[in-house]
Structure formats: structure tokens, C-alpha cells
Write a protein that holds these residues in place. Sequence first.
Motif, PDB file in Angstrom:
ATOM      1  N   TYR A   1       0.820  -1.224   0.000  1.00 48.46           N
ATOM      2  CA  TYR A   1       0.000   0.000   0.000  1.00 48.46           C
ATOM      3  C   TYR A   1       0.850   1.268   0.000  1.00 48.46           C
ATOM      4  N   LEU A   2       2.110   1.136   0.456  1.00 43.93           N
ATOM      5  CA  LEU A   2       2.967   2.324   0.523  1.00 43.93           C
ATOM      6  C   LEU A   2       3.482   2.747  -0.855  1.00 43.93           C
TER       7      LEU A   2
ATOM      8  N   SER B   1      -1.530  -1.208  -7.186  1.00 40.55           N
ATOM      9  CA  SER B   1      -2.294  -0.505  -8.216  1.00 40.55           C
ATOM     10  C   SER B   1      -3.152   0.566  -7.555  1.00 40.55           C
ATOM     11  N   SER B   2      -4.437   0.595  -7.914  1.00 43.08           N
ATOM     12  CA  SER B   2      -5.294   1.676  -7.394  1.00 43.08           C
ATOM     13  C   SER B   2      -5.816   1.396  -5.999  1.00 43.08           C
ATOM     14  N   ILE B   3      -5.564   0.189  -5.486  1.00 43.13           N
ATOM     15  CA  ILE B   3      -6.013  -0.126  -4.128  1.00 43.13           C
ATOM     16  C   ILE B   3      -4.793  -0.410  -3.261  1.00 43.13           C
ATOM     17  N   GLY B   4      -4.722   0.259  -2.131  1.00 38.59           N
ATOM     18  CA  GLY B   4      -3.663  -0.042  -1.168  1.00 38.59           C
ATOM     19  C   GLY B   4      -4.317  -0.603   0.076  1.00 38.59           C
ATOM     20  N   ALA B   5      -4.083  -1.882   0.326  1.00 33.96           N
ATOM     21  CA  ALA B   5      -4.776  -2.509   1.452  1.00 33.96           C
ATOM     22  C   ALA B   5      -3.836  -2.632   2.642  1.00 33.96           C
ATOM     23  N   GLU B   6      -4.254  -2.080   3.763  1.00 33.98           N
ATOM     24  CA  GLU B   6      -3.488  -2.233   5.008  1.00 33.98           C
ATOM     25  C   GLU B   6      -4.223  -3.232   5.861  1.00 33.98           C
ATOM     26  N   PHE B   7      -3.658  -4.401   6.018  1.00 32.15           N
ATOM     27  CA  PHE B   7      -4.371  -5.423   6.801  1.00 32.15           C
ATOM     28  C   PHE B   7      -3.445  -6.375   7.535  1.00 32.15           C
TER      29      PHE B   7
ATOM     30  N   PHE C   1      -8.645   0.285   3.528  1.00 36.30           N
ATOM     31  CA  PHE C   1      -8.451   0.200   2.076  1.00 36.30           C
ATOM     32  C   PHE C   1      -8.292   1.604   1.517  1.00 36.30           C
ATOM     33  N   HIS C   2      -7.074   1.936   1.070  1.00 35.08           N
ATOM     34  CA  HIS C   2      -6.884   3.200   0.372  1.00 35.08           C
ATOM     35  C   HIS C   2      -7.246   2.948  -1.084  1.00 35.08           C
ATOM     36  N   VAL C   3      -7.877   3.919  -1.700  1.00 32.64           N
ATOM     37  CA  VAL C   3      -8.227   3.695  -3.106  1.00 32.64           C
ATOM     38  C   VAL C   3      -8.170   5.010  -3.868  1.00 32.64           C
ATOM     39  N   ASN C   4      -7.678   4.910  -5.083  1.00 32.25           N
ATOM     40  CA  ASN C   4      -7.569   6.065  -5.967  1.00 32.25           C
ATOM     41  C   ASN C   4      -8.959   6.396  -6.516  1.00 32.25           C
ATOM     42  N   ALA C   5      -9.440   7.592  -6.165  1.00 33.45           N
ATOM     43  CA  ALA C   5     -10.816   7.961  -6.531  1.00 33.45           C
ATOM     44  C   ALA C   5     -11.002   8.028  -8.042  1.00 33.45           C
ATOM     45  N   GLU C   6      -9.886   8.084  -8.773  1.00 32.41           N
ATOM     46  CA  GLU C   6     -10.025   8.207 -10.221  1.00 32.41           C
ATOM     47  C   GLU C   6     -10.050   6.851 -10.918  1.00 32.41           C
ATOM     48  N   ASP C   7     -10.086   5.807 -10.132  1.00 37.32           N
ATOM     49  CA  ASP C   7     -10.297   4.465 -10.702  1.00 37.32           C
ATOM     50  C   ASP C   7     -11.621   3.938 -10.134  1.00 37.32           C
ATOM     51  N   PRO C   8     -12.730   4.374 -10.715  1.00 38.41           N
ATOM     52  CA  PRO C   8     -14.028   4.043 -10.120  1.00 38.41           C
ATOM     53  C   PRO C   8     -14.301   2.535 -10.044  1.00 38.41           C
TER      54      PRO C   8
ATOM     55  N   PHE D   1     -12.350   0.592   7.104  1.00 40.70           N
ATOM     56  CA  PHE D   1     -12.113   1.932   6.537  1.00 40.70           C
ATOM     57  C   PHE D   1     -11.850   1.904   5.044  1.00 40.70           C
ATOM     58  N   VAL D   2     -12.430   2.878   4.355  1.00 43.21           N
ATOM     59  CA  VAL D   2     -12.086   3.148   2.960  1.00 43.21           C
ATOM     60  C   VAL D   2     -11.528   4.567   2.921  1.00 43.21           C
ATOM     61  N   ASP D   3     -10.310   4.699   2.423  1.00 48.48           N
ATOM     62  CA  ASP D   3      -9.681   6.016   2.310  1.00 48.48           C
ATOM     63  C   ASP D   3      -9.730   6.396   0.829  1.00 48.48           C
ATOM     64  N   LEU D   4     -10.703   7.229   0.483  1.00 54.59           N
ATOM     65  CA  LEU D   4     -10.973   7.563  -0.925  1.00 54.59           C
ATOM     66  C   LEU D   4     -10.159   8.800  -1.295  1.00 54.59           C
TER      67      LEU D   4
END
Length: 822
Positions: A29-30, A64-70, A316-323, A345-348
Motif C-alpha cells: 500500500y505504501l 495498483s489503485s487499491i492499497g490494502a493495510e491489513f 483500504f486506500h483507493v484512488n478515486a479516479e479508478d471508479p 475503513f475506505v480512504d478515498l
Amino acid sequence: MSREQAIAESASSKDALERIWESFRRWGYLQANLDPLGDIEPAPMPELDVSGPEAEAARRVYCSSIGAEFMHIPDRERRIWVQERMESEAAEPDRARILDLLIRADIFEQVLQTRYLGTKRYSLEGESALIPLLDSILSAAAEQGAEKAMLAMSHRGRLNVMVHTVGRAAADVFARFEDVDPRSTLGSGDVKYHLGATGTFHAANGQEVGIHLVSNPSHLEAVDPVVIGRTRAKQMRRGENGRRLVVPIMMHGDAAFAGQGICAETLNMAGVEGFAVGGSVHIIVNNLIGFTTAPKDGGSSRYSSDLAKRLPIPIFHVNAEDPDAVVRVGRMALDYRYEFGTPVFVDLIGYRRHGHSEVDDPTITQPVRYRKIEAHSPMWQIYAETTGADPEPIVQRVREELDAAQKEAQEIEKSPPMRRLPRYWGAFQGGRYDASFEVETAVAADSLTNVGEALVRYPDGFHIHAKVKKLLEQRLEMARGKRAIDFGMAEALAFGSLLKQGVPVRLTGQDSRRGTFNQRHSALIDIETEEEYVPLAGLAQDSAFCEIYNSPLSEAAVLGFEYGFSRDYPEALVLWEAQFGDFANGAQIIIDQFIAASEDKWNLLSGIVLLLPHGYEGQGPEHSSARIERFLQLAARDNIQICQPSTAAQYFHLLRRQALRKWRKPLVVFTPKSMLRNPAASSRLTDLTSGRFQNVIPDLGDGSAGRVLLCTGKIGHELAAERKRHQENPPAIIFVEQMYPFPEAELAAEMDRHANAREFVWVQEEPGNMGAHEFVIPELERLARGRAVLSVNRSASASAATGSHKAHEMEQKTLLALAFGK
Ligand SMILES: Cc1ncc(C[n+]2csc(CCOP(=O)(O)OP(=O)(O)O)c2C)c(N)n1
């Protein structure tokens, strides 16, 4: 190579591959591609400096467009759950629906911008993916069987969510911009982007979820615990399956989530039995700016969401420009909540197209970023290009729809209500006080004795603590009228009798089960097993329940939670207790913005009770005062009740009055400390089996006194004790038990009865700049009909009380002397 060697080599290469995957699971995710504008630099991670097909495969999943911290979650099953979802093929998204929602979100903002230039709307542009994200979360919730979602959010994108998620007509929102009905809200009401809204979400497959977007104040994140409390109440109404049926969805600003302590307090309650709701879905609407403040000045860690890592939950971090990724994450988050019952959590991560509000110029403080933003196409355009769709017909249609809605809004004469109150509010009312609200609060003697006897019983074989056993023996005598009733017993009898009448009781606070002053003992504890037994629970009739919980060491979040609970359980007696009243100011935002003002701003009622131990007993500046003056300053138009019962029976009647009247008003009770056991403050059983709460306790004398002392609470008992030493011309003593609404008629009658009185003296323990002094003196001057009104108090002070016990005693002595005119 031998067979053994081959096996060993293949095992070690398998290990090496697994290690690569583990590195990406842990650190990927980093280096994920999370920021549409590229301002978040990938963090240097030597663990990820690997190459080869396996590394590339792992990089595709985790960077990629999702960074998962788990990987910080200790429970392996939960890690594996996330891992499997991340590493499996994503379901094909409904791209047509996503594009439609993205276009709707942006065009809605643009129409507002052109039609209502210069009006604040807090645009969602740059974070429009929030609308498909909510769509995905709510669609998944519908599939999981949810029938209601409770939404919390602040200003940003709120109007957009009202229309596109809550399902309110655009015309209703436009009507508020037209400000069609200003007279109805003169001096009250709230701005449009704080209002609550009730509606229905419609999933693509036709399923529906009822939505309530909770009214909130400007104070960012203050609504969080309120929503959780409301959710818990709604879940309890639905019984065992409640946690599946009602789900909270909380939206946060990135700066606010990183900065506001109430977020930490609220999260800390998630797994605590008395406050749990089976998990909440959190979205950080992360535009990487807070007003003009960049993230580097807004917090000390890389992500706004880092606070959430205090719990073993995924982020879950996610790039808002990848719907497509956004909707995938939404479903994953929602499913996780249902699978494991924890927050998620979703970090949009997106950007903010305009200034903080639309009248604000962001190029002054972030010139470089805003040049980038200006050159950046709207999300829907980028999405249409990548998916090869033609957006123009949709844009055209949405514009036409919104034009029609705006015309419709101009025809509206009265702003339509955005929300509906649930049916259970039908039996209750707010507004001004009316004597017709009064009810019987006394309880027949045999019934009260029955309650009392039940309160002291415990199961056979239960090993009771010797001190508690003695207390229960005393309580049994109290229940049988053989011993004076103290505050602790009066409260237990009030709760018990209400439960028997089918009124639910819920009380939380720090150490409230035992009671800070060792006075409550609502839960008996087996000294061998620490098993707990709550006698009150056995008294609950019908659908009543008795919940008495120790709370985490928080004021703001716990009071916010209980206020929320009271909003959805009007028929229950809901109480929050401060350890000492002094600490209640940690919850000042909840008190000011919700408890005191919600009826005025939103026409929303609550019957919450605040129990605030108060009184000057030489315990220092922060264990003396619950700040009566602050509550009196908040009082207007019968918005709250402020009382200080001076006897056990008064406390009993006050609690029962609060539960049984249909008037739903917050009640602030200044509760005793040393008075808990003071014989002067205790009552006879007959005081509970007859009478009611007296707003004013008149003097017992014949009305001939020349000097009349007026007071509230403990000092009254001290004055009474002192009076015993004054044989000649003893003054009269009047207890003001309810300070607000001010008991004008009762007090006037009692003051008039003292026809010979030359002077009325308000006596308080608090310094002159505190306590009821400033509120009460003008009232007394009005009622004194020209006779002198004096006041005795500690001298004005910056802190509430002295730290020296001896100084306290000297001051108290002086107070009494002055009160007696010496
Ligand atoms: C408790 C509190 N402090 C300060 C403010 C003033 N204020 C309003 S919005 C805002 C910035 C919020 O930034 P963020 O949380 O990132 O949300 P955004 O507006 O960027 O969506 C501030 C400081 C407030 N409303 N509440």
C-alpha cells in the motif's frame, strides 16, 4: 540432482515466492498508485525492490489503485479473508451505472454553481467517486439484508449525497438555495448543508435500503458517536438480528479525521459491549487538504486514516479516479463488516476541484496543486474515455432533469421537510412547558417494597462481598420502611419501578455500574468468580430492558452516543453520568450543539439525562463544580431542564417524572457526593409513595422570618444545620430544586408567603462569577417586589475551587456566617 534435492530446492523457491507475496501484502500500500494528481510519493521500501514475474503479479494486486493495510490484524482468518479478496479476480462492475452516477454528481454541482453563484455548497467535484462508492456499499448492504443505513457526514458533498444516495428530489435541495421560506426559521433553523434527510436508496437490482442522513453541526466529527448511538438504538428495536438490519456508514474529512480526538474516542467504543453495533463502515473523503491546510500540517503520519490502525481492522486506500477499484473496495469493506462485525475503513483519495467553499480562492495557498487541478479533466470524462462510453447523451439528459427541478423549486412556497420522524416519536412532544404534562410519579407502598426486595436478592450460591451484603441488608430495611432511604436506593427504586412499568432504562458513565462514590452497586459481583448479576434486569417488563454499563474514559463520545441513543428510544430513560460533573466540559460540543440546540436548529427532541456530581467539598478546582452557570447560559425557550434535587425522594420523583411525562427535554441533574449518605438528604418511604417532584421546597416555618435564604443543593442542608444553632430569629430556607425552566409561580408564592421578610439572600457555594448567581438574582429581584435581594458566594475566581482542604473549610464557614448576617 537427487529427488530430495529437487524437492528441497522447489520448497525453498516456493518459500521465496511466498516471501515476495508477503512483502507486497504487508508493504504494497505504501507504493500503490493512490493519488490522481500524483502528490503522494511512493514510500521507499527495500522490501519491495524485487523483480521477476511473481513480483510483478504481486505488485499488480497490491500497488495498483487499491492499497490494502491489513497485515497488522493479529487474527489470521481475517488477514486471509482480505488477502483472498484482494488476490482474486474482481467482479465485472456495472460501468454504465458508475458513469451515470459520476456524471450526475458533477453536473449537479455545476448546476448549483451557475444558478446560485456565490452561495456555499461545498462541492464534491474531485471526489465524485463517493457517489458510486456509496452505491456499491449500499447495494452490498442490501444483499446482506440491511434494511436501514445510518449516514454521518459533514459539509463536503452533502447536498449531492442527499440527492443521489438518500434519494431526495433535487427540487427540494434547490428550494433551500432559493430560501423560499425564511420566516419559518427566523432565529432558529440551520444551514442547508447540516440538515438531516430521510429517504430510500435504490440498488441496481431493485433492492432498497432506508437511509437516514443524520443532522449535524459545523463541529466536525461531533456527529460520529451520535450516529453510532442512534444505530445501536435502532438495532435494539429490531431485536436479535438488529446488527444485520441496521448499518452505520460514516464519512469523514481527511483533515478532520486526523485532527479531531472524538474520532479516537468513538473508535475506541467499537468493541465495547455496551456500545458495539457490529461494525461501522468508514469513508475518508480524502481530498488531501483541509480548508487551506496541507496534510503535512494536518497530522504527523502518512495517511489521515492512520488513527484507525489502533484497532485490528483493515484500511483500504483507493484512488478515486479508478471508479472500478472504488466500487470493488466498497463491496469488500461492507462484506468485511458483515463477516467480522468490526469497523472497516475506505480512504478515498481524490482532490478538491474548487476552494474550501466556492467563494474561496485556493490558488493563494496551493497555487501549484491548483494549476494541476485546473488542467485535470473531471472524473466522469476520464472514466468515459477509459471505458469507451459516450457521455454526452447522459450529460444532456441530467442537465435537462436538473433544469426542470430548479424551475420546480422556484414554485415551491414552503421548504418541504427533508426528514421524517419514526413512528415511536408519535407519543412525545417538545415545545414550551405546559402544566398538563405533569404525571403521577409516586408509587404505591407495596409495589415499591416489592421492587426493593427484588433489588437485594441474588442467586443461591452467589458469593457476595461482605460490604455489599451489609448494604443490601440496609436496602431491604429501606424498602420495608424501617430505615431512611438514601440517594442510591432512591435511584434504584426509580429505575426498578420504571422497569416494572415497562420503561427501558439505560445508564452509562465511567465506573457507573458500581458508582464512583460506591453508591450504586447495580451489578453484584461474585467474589469467587467475578461473575456479575444485575438485579434490576430481572424487573424489566414487556419490551423494557435495563442496561447499565461502565463506559470508556471519554466524555464527548460517550455523551454523544447516549444522546444518539435517546434520539431513537424516546420511551426509555437514557442517562449519562460524569465521573465528577467537572469533567462534563470534555463533552461541551455535544452539550452545546446537540443537547441544548437540536430542537431549535432541527426540531429534534431528546430526553437524555445528565447526572453531574456537584458540590464544594474541598476536593480541589476540578472535583467541585459541574458548572451550573454554563447550563443556565444555554437555557432558553424551555430547551432543557436544570435541576438539583436535595433529597433522595426528590431525585426519585425527578427521574420518574422525566421518564413518564410525554414532554421530551434534556434533563441536567446536579447530583450529590457527600449528600449521598447524609441523613438530612435522605427520605422516608412515604415520601416516595406520595407527592411529586417539587420545583421549589418551601420553608417549613410559618412564614414569619425576617430574612429568607434561597439556595440549591447541598449548601441548603448546611444552612439548615447551621440554623439549628440559631435560636433567635432564625432565617427561613427555601430550596430551588429546578433552576430552569425557572419555577416562577412556585417561588413567587413562597416569597410572598414571607410577608415580614426584609431581605432575600441567594446563598451559593460557587464563586460569584459561577453558579446560579447571575441567572437567579434578576429573577429574584423581580419576585421580591421591592424588598432587598442580596447574595452570598465565594469571591469571583478564575478556577472553580481552592486546592486546600483547610482553605475550603474556612471559606465554607465564612459563607455560612455571611448567610446568617454575621
Ligand atoms: C471542530 C471544527 N474545527 C474547525 C472547523 C472549521 N472548518 C470547517 S471545514 C474545515 C476543513 C475540513 O477539512 P477536511 O476535514 O479535510 O474536509 P474537507 O472540507 O476538505 O472535505 C475546517 C477547519 C470546524 N467546522 N469544526
